[in-house]
Write an enzyme that holds these catalytic residues in place. Structure first.
Site, short mmCIF file in Angstrom:
data_model
loop_
_atom_site.label_atom_id
_atom_site.label_comp_id
_atom_site.label_asym_id
_atom_site.label_seq_id
_atom_site.Cartn_x
_atom_site.Cartn_y
_atom_site.Cartn_z
N ASP A 1 0.86 -1.17 0.00
CA ASP A 1 0.00 0.00 0.00
C ASP A 1 0.90 1.23 0.00
OD1 ASP A 1 -2.19 1.69 0.12
OD2 ASP A 1 -3.21 0.55 1.68
N TRP A 2 0.32 2.37 -0.25
CA TRP A 2 1.14 3.58 -0.44
C TRP A 2 1.83 3.98 0.86
CZ3 TRP A 2 -0.26 1.66 -4.52
CH2 TRP A 2 -0.15 2.25 -5.76
#
Length: 819
Positions: free
Chosen positions: A225-226
């Site tokens: 995920d970011w």
């Protein structure tokens, strides 16, 4: 022997080039290797639309219903069509990878991201995930199923450890991922922010390599995920291929150094690089390497599909005296009440947010479909969580410094007091930090109490008529806004007279005490609605033949990064509905929420429709159902508790929201309807509930053997007949109950379902097939799926609490399948 072109590419790559593939180039694209004609690939959020490369106010796109609304259709075929349409939308934005679907389970009623997920039930969630993935990938676009795994709340999600018993992990939380891999062949998986049993998901070798790759046979790409990469070596050893976004933080030169120092093998890097190249191959980037400019095509077919999805997801919770559908009586006086009647609530908040092509308001759709009626509108009560932003002309001056020093490097005119700087800095900014000064005029339209507020990822302060009024500058710290990178809201209140003008100056600096990956500013201004506004709505209802109250939440409550703190409708909406219902017994309530709420006024109103956040066709979908042009086709995918104190883990801080960095899933298998049934708790509305505008008759179960052998499949037949006077949709739900078992099992578990459309008087024979996994539990001692010999009851119903027919079958011997 044919040589694999990917292996040939890897042979030609230097270590530095292979490493370059393992991090993004920027927020949305991967790194190309021009020397070897390796292209870049663009990715895009998200589950209910393809946003493209600009987080806020980029090229418009189609906005589809949110995840829980899609799931409420109980219609895998329609969800697969939605997935295909979303794949097409991704291509319009130049993206070959869609960051969706979100399949974490609705473990508690408070998760701020429940709206984005499908269900509390793993079978329902996984059926729809398989359909969604197949649809997206039919367009040559990779689906990215997320978040793997244990991200069932937003509280401290960046660091929280989800401590999940192995059996619950396997039977509940992993099932949608497992089926997406084995049955839909999903091409990409995104790891979650949280830790699992103390290890960050992106670094979790057992989950990523042993379970996902070796046990399930996943050969696709795993990305973080970011900003969820934490360890240079562990993530690569775990099998996490791509760190997003770029440029590299934990990889790049750090990863090259780790290989050169012998802390990581070059083969591990090559393995990750191979999977990145394989994704490029699958999505056709080698054949067509150009990332085209983003397009904002508004496709008629997608408009029609979104409208149908919205109606099929609407759940008719209550309908006494056949109040709905409404008769379009000429000359009828209809009082529409609530902000959502005029301001359509089309989606939740966070990374699922898109810039929709348009937003159809319910008031406009109702007027269009019922032109003979006379409509009035009253707001009545607020619904916001944060003071609303202004949509008014604002002038921004930017400085290439953190303290508004030096010359103005850019002047920008915008039409909103919310701005985000995620992918790009303002033009003219060359340093690490920048600052801005914004000016606008605000005129009070009515006398009353007004609130002014600031939220910022960065420091901010606002001056009213030259005096400091709102201070989010001194003492700034991270809160729960803007994905937890923004501060909590700071609010200032003052009384204003109608016509009074305020000159407002807002100052912003991107410099913060700790580094944050995005910059944002949100200024709000709003007159607080109070007793006079409710009284006006009540009077309008009293003067009307019919009152329709639009109530619920919005994207500030159903939002990524923060959980809800209550199941009550916010502000004074409950008071408003109760008083409107007292003034007019023909009161219909249309709810728009992304998860359950309590309804203290339920007995006072004859009809309640749950419409969720149905996308850009919001008003049309709701009007279609209210006026009978469409059937309310939805059924609940999450149980609505009678009291929030009845819900899972309520009052147990270690179990929710967590303590000292850990949240323990001590309830094990007993979430959702399993929890309420195990404890014998009455619910407000059970899982699977939803009424129709017609009536159905269900016959006894047919076609079942009395006994079956280990390894057999069983097909059960359920006769259904529409006994009403109009066409309608029925959802047959099949539950399995193990009558005697050596381990604790839920009283019943959903293991199959079918949605059907029947004309008046039409009959149908539903066939549902159960494999051995439908009868099995996970034995963590043997690391195997086990169905024990004995009797199982199959129960067909219209909700988990309303069983229409049942039959018993007997398994002759134990069945065991190693994980």
């Amino acid at each position: 022997m044919t040589h694999d072109p990917i292996e040939s590419l890897l042979d030609q790559m230097t270590l530095q080039e292979q490493v370059a593939l393992l991090s993004g180039a920027d927020f949305w694209t991967t790194v190309p290797v021009p020397r070897l004609n390796v292209p870049a690939v663009k990715v895009s959020d998200g589950p209910n639309g393809a946003r493209g490369g600009i987080f806020k106010d980029g090229p418009s796109t189609a906005c589809f219903p949110v995840g829980i609304a899609l799931a409420a259709t109980w219609n895998p075929d329609l969800v697969q069509q939605a997935g295909a349409a979303l794949g097409q939308e991704a291509l319009l934005k130049g993206a070959r990878v869609l960051l969706a679907p979100t399949v974490n389970l609705q473990r508690t009623v408070f998760n701020g991201r429940n709206f984005e997920c499908h269900s509390e039930d793993p079978w329902l969630s996984s059926e729809l995930a398989v359909a969604y993935v197949r649809g997206v990938q039919s367009q040559g676009v990779a689906a990215t199923i997320k978040h793997f795994v244990g991200n069932e709340s937003e509280y401290q999600r960046m660091t929280m450890s989800s401590d999940i018993p192995e059996r619950a992990l396997r039977e509940l939380y992993l099932l949608p991922f497992e089926r997406a891999v084995k049955e839909a062949g999903v091409w990409a998986v995104m790891t979650s922010y949280n830790r699992l049993d103390g290890t960050f998901a992106a670094d979790h070798r057992r989950l990523v390599t042993q379970v996902l790759r070796e046990e399930w046979g996943f050969d696709g790409l795993v990305m973080t995920d970011w900003f969820a990469g934490h360890d240079t070596v562990q993530s690569v050893q775990a099998g996490t291929d791509l760190e997003m976004p770029g440029p590299a933080r934990e990889r790049g030169d750090k990863l090259v150094q780790a290989v050169n120092e012998g802390r990581l093998s070059a083969q591990a890097v090559r393995d990750c690089a191979r999977r990145v190249l394989r994704l490029m191959q699958r999505v056709g980037s080698f054949q067509d390497p150009v990332i085209p400019a983003e397009r904002a095509d508004d496709l008629p077919a997608h408009r029609a599909l979104i409208r149908e999805l919205g109606a099929q997801g609407c759940v008719l919770l209550k309908n006494e005296c056949r109040t709905l559908p409404l008769e379009k009586t000429p000359g009828a006086r209809v009082a529409l009440i609530g902000q959502a009647a005029r301001v359509p609530q089309i989606m939740g908040g966070g990374s699922a947010t898109v810039n929709a092509h348009y937003r159809i308001a319910p008031i406009d759709a109702l007027r269009a479909q019922w032109p003979q009626a006379s409509f009035t509108h009253s707001v009545g009560a607020d619904i916001h969580r944060w003071v609303p932003v202004l949509h008014a002309p604002v002038t921004f001056e930017y400085f290439d410094s953190p303290d508004l020093a030096g010359p103005v490097v850019q002047v920008q005119q915008v039409d909103s007091t919310e701005q985000m700087w995620t992918e790009h800095r303002p033009e003219g900014v060359t340093g690490q930090h920048f600052s801005a000064r914004a000016r606008l005029d605000y005129v009070a339209q009515q006398s009353g109490c007004y609130q002014f507020s600031l939220i910022s990822a960065g420091r901010s302060r606002a001056f009213i008529n030259g005096q400091l009024a709102v201070d989010a500058w001194s003492g700034w710290s991270r809160g729960e806004t803007y994905f937890t990178f923004g501060c909590d809201e700071v609010v200032h209140a003052r009384d204003l007279q109608a016509g009074q003008r305020c000159q407002i100056t807002i100052e912003y600096s991107s410099a913060t005490p700790e580094p944050i990956p995005l910059r944002a500013l949100r200024f709000g201004a709003h007159r607080v609605l109070g007793e006079p506004d409710i009284a006006a709505a009540v009077q309008a209802a009293s003067d009307a033949d019919l009152a329709v109250v639009f109530a619920g939440l919005n994207a500030e409550w159903d939002n990524e990064g923060l959980d809800r703190n209550s199941l009550e409708l916010p502000q004074r909406q409950n008071d408003l509905i109760a008083r409107v219902a007292a003034a007019n017994p023909r009161t219909v309530v249309v709810l728009q929420t992304g998860s359950p709420v309590t309804l203290p006024w339920l007995d006072a109103v004859p009809a309640v429709l749950q419409a969720w956040y149905p996308g850009q066709e919001c008003g049309n979908s709701i009007a279609d159902v209210l006026l009978g042009a469409a059937e309310p086709g939805g059924r609940l995918t999450q149980t609505w508790p009678l009291r929030e104190s009845d819900s899972v883990a309520f009052g147990q801080p270690l179990n929710y929201p967590g303590q000292d960095g850990h949240v323990r899933y001590d309830e094990g298998l007993f979430i959702g309807y399993r929890h309420y049934q195990q404890r014998g708790l009455q619910t407000l509305f059970p899982f699977g509930h939803g009424l129709s505008y017609t009536e159905f008759e269900y016959g006894p179960l047919r076609g079942l053997p009395s006994r079956f052998k280990a390894g057999d499949s069983i097909t059960v037949e359920v006769p259904v007949r529409n006994t009403g006077r109009r066409a309608g949709q029925a959802v047959v739900q099949l539950y399995v109950q193990d009558e005697a078992c050596s381990v604790a099992r839920p009283p019943r578990e959903l293991k199959g379902f079918a949605k059907l459309q029947l004309e008046a008087g039409e009959s149908c024979l539903v066939r549902l097939t159960l494999t051995m996994r439908a009868f099995a539990f996970f034995d963590d001692r043997r690391a195997a799926w086990v169905a024990e010999a004995g009797r199982f009851q199959l129960q067909a119903g219209v909700s988990v609490d309303q069983i229409m027919a049942a039959a018993t079958v007997e398994l002759e011997e134990d069945w065991i399948e190693p994980a």
